[in-house]
Enzyme design. Structure first.
Site, short mmCIF file in Angstrom:
data_model
loop_
_atom_site.label_atom_id
_atom_site.label_comp_id
_atom_site.label_asym_id
_atom_site.label_seq_id
_atom_site.Cartn_x
_atom_site.Cartn_y
_atom_site.Cartn_z
N LYS A 4 0.82 -1.21 0.00
CA LYS A 4 0.00 0.00 0.00
C LYS A 4 0.87 1.28 0.00
CE LYS A 4 -4.09 -2.12 0.65
NZ LYS A 4 -3.67 -3.50 0.37
C1 PLP Z 1 -4.10 -4.57 -0.39
C2 PLP Z 1 -3.28 -5.80 -0.48
C3 PLP Z 1 -3.49 -6.76 -1.50
C4 PLP Z 1 -4.60 -6.64 -2.54
O1 PLP Z 1 -4.37 -5.62 -3.46
P1 PLP Z 1 -5.58 -5.06 -4.37
O2 PLP Z 1 -5.02 -3.89 -5.07
O3 PLP Z 1 -6.68 -4.71 -3.40
O4 PLP Z 1 -5.98 -6.16 -5.29
C5 PLP Z 1 -2.65 -7.87 -1.54
N1 PLP Z 1 -1.68 -8.05 -0.61
C6 PLP Z 1 -1.47 -7.16 0.38
C7 PLP Z 1 -0.40 -7.44 1.39
C8 PLP Z 1 -2.25 -6.01 0.49
O5 PLP Z 1 -2.02 -5.14 1.50
#
Ligand code: PLP
Length: 500
Positions: free
Chosen positions: A112
């Protein structure tokens, strides 16, 4: 210029789209046309650092930002000391036909950060460009990862405040400590008495409460969201697809023009959608493989064309993918249907009223060609963490382990030997209990503090605990407020006046 997927909004500049977040007709902002690049562009990227690669790609989409503005946003987001790897998003060779693209070297140890370090800067710049005078208040309900990444990203960013609500009993010890020790003058963190849904419902209610919004507007405040529906969160993610490819060409692991597969652990479809934009722009991508856990709504959709959220919800080892409505899918459908916003509106209306929609065989064929999909359960996830560590000495977090196993299954089933780039979304230390349990058995985590688990994991995988996580043990607690879900509007109103 940017349009809404639902077709009821005038064209907007990217600054306007980023400042608004979600389109007023309920749709998501999408670029009117996807810019294309040629081979020379990709070759040029090879000799650039991540920041310059980012500026070059952002420039193609955010055409109303000046080069100076973009360079300044990018330097603030990915510049000195922010990411523990100088490459920002390094590519690591793990097996003969597999590399990992590590997106977790940022301040919160999860992917993120790649977007939430940049979005606040793009937003703050957008406010100046469009002459918005109000103080922007970002409300976040979080089940763990997003809250901390938003706090780190918005910390001390001009003209913004951020308020995070997390469920009092619903986050891990590490996640709670990450949030309650947060420094910065323009932010507040609250525990909500209830679960994640209570926090999320509370935030949604505040967003749609017109009297509330009018009242704070009078005082010079405006609400906004840092959710992955904001274009300003999606566009930074396109960069690392190009960057990974450029690294592989530069290091002669592939030749310019070779096709690669990306395998993406997917929840809200934001990460993998950025890969779709990269492919449409001309990056030589063969397949974008969509990996899910037991909440396999996307696997079903991508194989049958039926999206149905009428199914049980599972809490899994990969909680950031525990999701039944993947919001960003709407953007993909918009492009696949050649911008048929009427059709999109109908499908989304159906999803709202009946919990499902069916896209039909023609569109399904187009999507299937591009997005092979698969899922694995918790037992397989843990087994994969253990096996990959034994075979390659490489530690996977549970989300990345899901992608790894789906990639292997895909290769087995199809015989496709294209290089697989596993998109690695979290540090194994972020999900330390699950990883240590998988590597050393249930007894190794029983009755242990988070920090004992971190340290033992560090010994087993022979990597240092990320300093930002290790430090939490001795950091001062700064946020102790707890609120009932009914009190959230009152709490927000009080907080905006006491936050700088
Ligand atoms: C948010 C997240 C995801 C999923 O990503 P999206 O963009 O929502 O598909 C996968 N792995 C981790 C560790 C995340 O924090």
């Amino acid at each position: 210029m940017y349009l809404s997927t639902r077709g009821q909004v005038e064209r907007m500049t990217s600054a306007q789209a980023i400042a608004q977040g979600i389109a007023p007709d309920g749709g998501l902002f999408v670029p009117e046309a996807i810019p294309c690049v040629d081979e020379t562009f990709i070759v040029t990227l090879c000799s650039l650092c991540y920041q310059d690669r980012a500026a070059a790609i952002l420039q193609l989409f955010l055409t109303d930002y000046t080069e100076v503005e973009l360079k300044s946003c990018v330097a603030g987001a990915y510049g000195s000391g922010k990411f523990s790897s100088p490459a920002v998003a390094p590519v690591v060779k793990v097996g003969e036909q597999t590399v990992a693209l590590e997106l977790w070297h940022g301040p919160t140890s999860a992917f993120k950060d790649m977007a939430l370090q940049l979005l606040p800067r793009l937003l703050s710049c957008a406010l100046k460009k469009i002459g918005e005078q109000a103080q922007i208040v970002i409300l976040v309900a979080t089940s763990g990862d997003t809250g901390k990444a938003a706090l780190e990203g918005f910390k001390d960013v001009e003209q913004t405040q951020v308020m995070v609500f997390y469920p009092e009993e619903g986050v891990s010890q590490i996640q709670r400590l990450q949030m309650v020790t947060q420094e910065g003058e323009n932010l507040k963190v609250f525990a909500v008495k209830g679960n994640f849904d209570d926090a999320q419902t509370g935030v949604k209610r505040i967003f749609s409460d017109q009297a509330f919004n009018a009242e704070i507007a009078n005082d010079g405040f405006k609400l906004s969201s840092a959710n992955s529906i904001n274009w300003g969160r999606l566009v930074p993610q396109i960069v690392y697809y190009f960057s990974a490819y450029a690294d592989l060409v530069r290091d002669q692991q592939i030749t310019q023009g070779d096709k690669v597969n990306f395998v993406v652990p997917t929840g809200n479809f934001g990460n993998i959608l950025a890969g779709y934009y990269a492919k449409q722009m001309g990056l030589p991508i063969n397949k974008l493989i969509c990996a899910s856990n037991s909440n396999n709504v996307l696997t079903d959709f991508l194989t049958t064309g039926v999206y149905s959220r009428n199914r049980p919800f599972y809490k899994t080892y990969s909680p950031s993918m525990d999701i039944l409505i993947s919001s960003n899918l709407e953007r993909l459908l918009y492009h696949i249907t050649k911008q048929d916003s009427k059709q999109i509106s109908q499908w989304m209306e159906k999803l709202n009223t009946t919990g499902e929609y069916h896209i039909g065989d023609e569109y399904l064929a187009a999507i299937k060609e591009l997005f092979p999909a698969g899922w694995v359960d918790d037992v397989q996830t843990a087994a994969t963490i253990d096996r990959v560590h034994k075979e390659y000495g490489y530690a996977l977090d549970p989300h990345t382990a899901v992608a790894w196993q789906v990639a292997e299954n895909y290769r087995h089933q199809t015989g496709d030997t294209t290089l697989n780039i596993i998109v690695s979304t979290a540090s194994p230390f972020k999900f330390n209990q699950t990883v240590l349990n998988a590597l050393a058995g249930a007894d190794s985590v029983k009755n242990k503090s988070e920090f004992a688990v971190l340290n033992q994991l560090s010994r087993i995988i022979d990597r240092p605990v990320p300093p930002a996580l290790a430090e939490l043990e001795h950091k001062a607690i700064r946020h102790t407020a707890v609120c009932g879900k009914q009190d959230m509007p009152k709490v927000v109103k009080a907080a905006i006046h006491t936050t700088r």
